[in-house]
Write a protein that holds these residues in place. Sequence first.
Motif, mmCIF file in Angstrom:
data_model
loop_
_atom_site.group_PDB
_atom_site.id
_atom_site.type_symbol
_atom_site.label_atom_id
_atom_site.label_comp_id
_atom_site.label_asym_id
_atom_site.label_seq_id
_atom_site.Cartn_x
_atom_site.Cartn_y
_atom_site.Cartn_z
ATOM 1 N N SER A 184 -25.491 19.740 -26.170
ATOM 2 C CA SER A 184 -26.096 18.408 -26.267
ATOM 3 C C SER A 184 -27.228 18.351 -27.287
ATOM 4 C CB SER A 184 -26.638 17.981 -24.886
ATOM 5 O OG SER A 184 -27.741 18.782 -24.511
ATOM 6 N N LYS A 185 -27.738 19.528 -27.696
ATOM 7 C CA LYS A 185 -28.867 19.572 -28.624
ATOM 8 C C LYS A 185 -28.473 19.975 -30.042
ATOM 9 C CE LYS A 185 -31.877 18.537 -25.443
ATOM 10 N NZ LYS A 185 -32.610 17.229 -25.462
ATOM 11 N N VAL A 186 -27.424 20.768 -30.181
ATOM 12 C CA VAL A 186 -27.018 21.255 -31.504
ATOM 13 C C VAL A 186 -25.521 21.023 -31.681
ATOM 14 C CG1 VAL A 186 -28.847 23.001 -31.625
ATOM 15 C CG2 VAL A 186 -26.637 23.581 -30.591
ATOM 16 N N ALA A 187 -25.029 21.393 -32.848
ATOM 17 C CA ALA A 187 -23.604 21.249 -33.128
ATOM 18 C C ALA A 187 -22.796 22.232 -32.288
ATOM 19 C CB ALA A 187 -23.334 21.489 -34.612
ATOM 20 N N VAL A 188 -21.559 21.859 -32.001
ATOM 21 C CA VAL A 188 -20.690 22.718 -31.206
ATOM 22 C C VAL A 188 -20.454 24.048 -31.918
ATOM 23 C CG1 VAL A 188 -18.396 22.936 -30.178
ATOM 24 C CG2 VAL A 188 -19.571 20.737 -30.124
ATOM 25 N N SER A 189 -20.311 23.999 -33.234
ATOM 26 C CA SER A 189 -20.079 25.222 -33.996
ATOM 27 C C SER A 189 -21.239 26.198 -33.844
ATOM 28 C CB SER A 189 -19.862 24.889 -35.472
ATOM 29 O OG SER A 189 -20.983 24.187 -35.995
ATOM 30 N N PHE A 190 -22.468 25.693 -33.876
ATOM 31 C CA PHE A 190 -23.624 26.566 -33.731
ATOM 32 C C PHE A 190 -23.671 27.183 -32.336
ATOM 33 C CE2 PHE A 190 -28.102 27.179 -32.508
ATOM 34 C CZ PHE A 190 -28.473 28.109 -33.464
ATOM 35 N N THR A 191 -23.386 26.379 -31.332
ATOM 36 C CA THR A 191 -23.379 26.896 -29.961
ATOM 37 C C THR A 191 -22.371 28.027 -29.807
ATOM 38 O OG1 THR A 191 -24.077 24.763 -29.057
ATOM 39 C CG2 THR A 191 -23.027 26.308 -27.539
ATOM 40 N N HIS A 192 -21.182 27.857 -30.370
ATOM 41 C CA HIS A 192 -20.154 28.878 -30.211
ATOM 42 C C HIS A 192 -20.400 30.089 -31.086
ATOM 43 C CE1 HIS A 192 -17.209 27.135 -27.418
ATOM 44 N NE2 HIS A 192 -17.654 25.965 -27.863
ATOM 45 N N ILE A 193 -21.093 29.915 -32.183
ATOM 46 C CA ILE A 193 -21.485 31.091 -32.967
ATOM 47 C C ILE A 193 -22.438 31.962 -32.157
ATOM 48 C CG2 ILE A 193 -22.800 31.849 -34.978
ATOM 49 C CD1 ILE A 193 -21.606 29.503 -36.513
ATOM 50 N N ILE A 194 -23.404 31.327 -31.518
ATOM 51 C CA ILE A 194 -24.329 32.091 -30.677
ATOM 52 C C ILE A 194 -23.596 32.680 -29.474
ATOM 53 C CG2 ILE A 194 -26.466 31.996 -29.355
ATOM 54 C CD1 ILE A 194 -26.751 31.636 -32.398
ATOM 55 N N LYS A 195 -22.673 31.914 -28.903
ATOM 56 C CA LYS A 195 -21.938 32.406 -27.740
ATOM 57 C C LYS A 195 -20.957 33.518 -28.106
ATOM 58 C CE LYS A 195 -20.249 29.735 -24.635
ATOM 59 N NZ LYS A 195 -20.863 30.466 -23.494
ATOM 60 N N SER A 196 -20.643 33.654 -29.394
ATOM 61 C CA SER A 196 -19.776 34.766 -29.799
ATOM 62 C C SER A 196 -20.474 36.108 -29.651
ATOM 63 C CB SER A 196 -19.326 34.582 -31.256
ATOM 64 O OG SER A 196 -20.437 34.638 -32.138
ATOM 65 N N GLY A 197 -21.791 36.082 -29.420
ATOM 66 C CA GLY A 197 -22.514 37.315 -29.161
ATOM 67 C C GLY A 197 -22.407 37.794 -27.730
ATOM 68 N N GLU A 198 -21.561 37.171 -26.932
ATOM 69 C CA GLU A 198 -21.403 37.587 -25.535
ATOM 70 C C GLU A 198 -20.942 39.031 -25.387
ATOM 71 O OE1 GLU A 198 -18.778 36.231 -21.640
ATOM 72 O OE2 GLU A 198 -19.379 34.713 -23.109
ATOM 73 N N PRO A 199 -20.033 39.561 -26.256
ATOM 74 C CA PRO A 199 -19.684 40.992 -26.136
ATOM 75 C C PRO A 199 -20.890 41.906 -26.260
ATOM 76 C CG PRO A 199 -18.078 39.870 -27.517
ATOM 77 C CD PRO A 199 -19.178 38.896 -27.253
ATOM 78 N N ALA A 200 -21.854 41.538 -27.124
ATOM 79 C CA ALA A 200 -23.054 42.359 -27.252
ATOM 80 C C ALA A 200 -23.859 42.346 -25.949
ATOM 81 C CB ALA A 200 -23.907 41.856 -28.414
#
Length: 342
Positions: A184-200
């Motif tokens: 709701s605060k940023v673009a969906v692409s940015f959210t999923h880029i950050i969420k791609s760090g879940e394996p780490a």
Amino acid sequence: MICSIKQSTVTPTINGSDTTSRRKNMSAIQRYLVLPSLNANKSKPVLSVSKPLHVSRVESFALSKPQKRTLITCKAYEADRSEPIEVSGVKPEAAKKVKIGIYFATWWALNVVFNIYNKKVLNAFPYPWLTSTLSLACGSLMMMISWAIRIAEAPSTDFEFWKTLFPVAVAHTIGHVAATVSMSKVAVSFTHIIKSGEPAFSVLVSRFLLGETFPPSVYMSLVPIIGGCALAAVTELNFNMIGFMGAMISNLAFVFRNIFSKRGMKGKSVSGMNYYACLSILSLFILTPFAIAVEGPQMWAAGWQTALSQIGPNFIWWLAAQSVFYHLYNQVSYMSLDEISP
């Protein structure tokens, strides 16, 4: 003793005056031709032939013609050494891999559709706590209807099951709300880029909290993931700290949810689909009071009127679509655990 072999119209006779080679051949034939008879006055059986024997076809004794092997073979195996049955030439392992691939592809497609409609809803109706609550409510309602009309078999649960499920539901609720707040605060692409760090996050949590160790190659593979997330955060034009922190919290919460889910599903007779259905119901009860406290019905009513006036009836469709697809993509992900888990 006289033994005759009759074939066609000529009947050769084999007697004691034959040659040595014929005697050897005759000794092989006599094994099949002698008829036993027991002498009543003696304890040992005596073998004798009272009449000459005639053989019409030598082939019937399989002395000169080998038997043909059948094309169909039947084998028996012990219970612990049984071999898997192959159907139509397809190996079970290959079929399992194809099935898992289909699950992953379906999960990805449903997730894409959810993200599109979720962002549309949040742009017109910026209340992520209510949006998250409606997503859980829709999935819970779908599963309860499925159980009622017997589309899906209702799970058999007890108090111990819900007790084990509770920490999973808490982690799932936090991760779901945090991800929705981030989008709701940023673009969906940015959210999923950050969420791609879940394996780490998964590796770090497993290493420092659970004591699990990994080979050096696993740690080296995290370097590009962490570097990519950091680069995306620095170069994002519409960077928002709430959006960034929401994605990071979501990563951490979903890591704990996955760990608790794997432990909770071991030894349980509940399928992946029903497991996530129960998870949605419990998360809904956890989230509802917090959503009311953070946003409240007055804010929701005002936002609802604004969204309908700007978007029209399509807003209702967007809200329903994002709720349905949220439940479906999560349900497929838990169904895939049935195939992956040993």
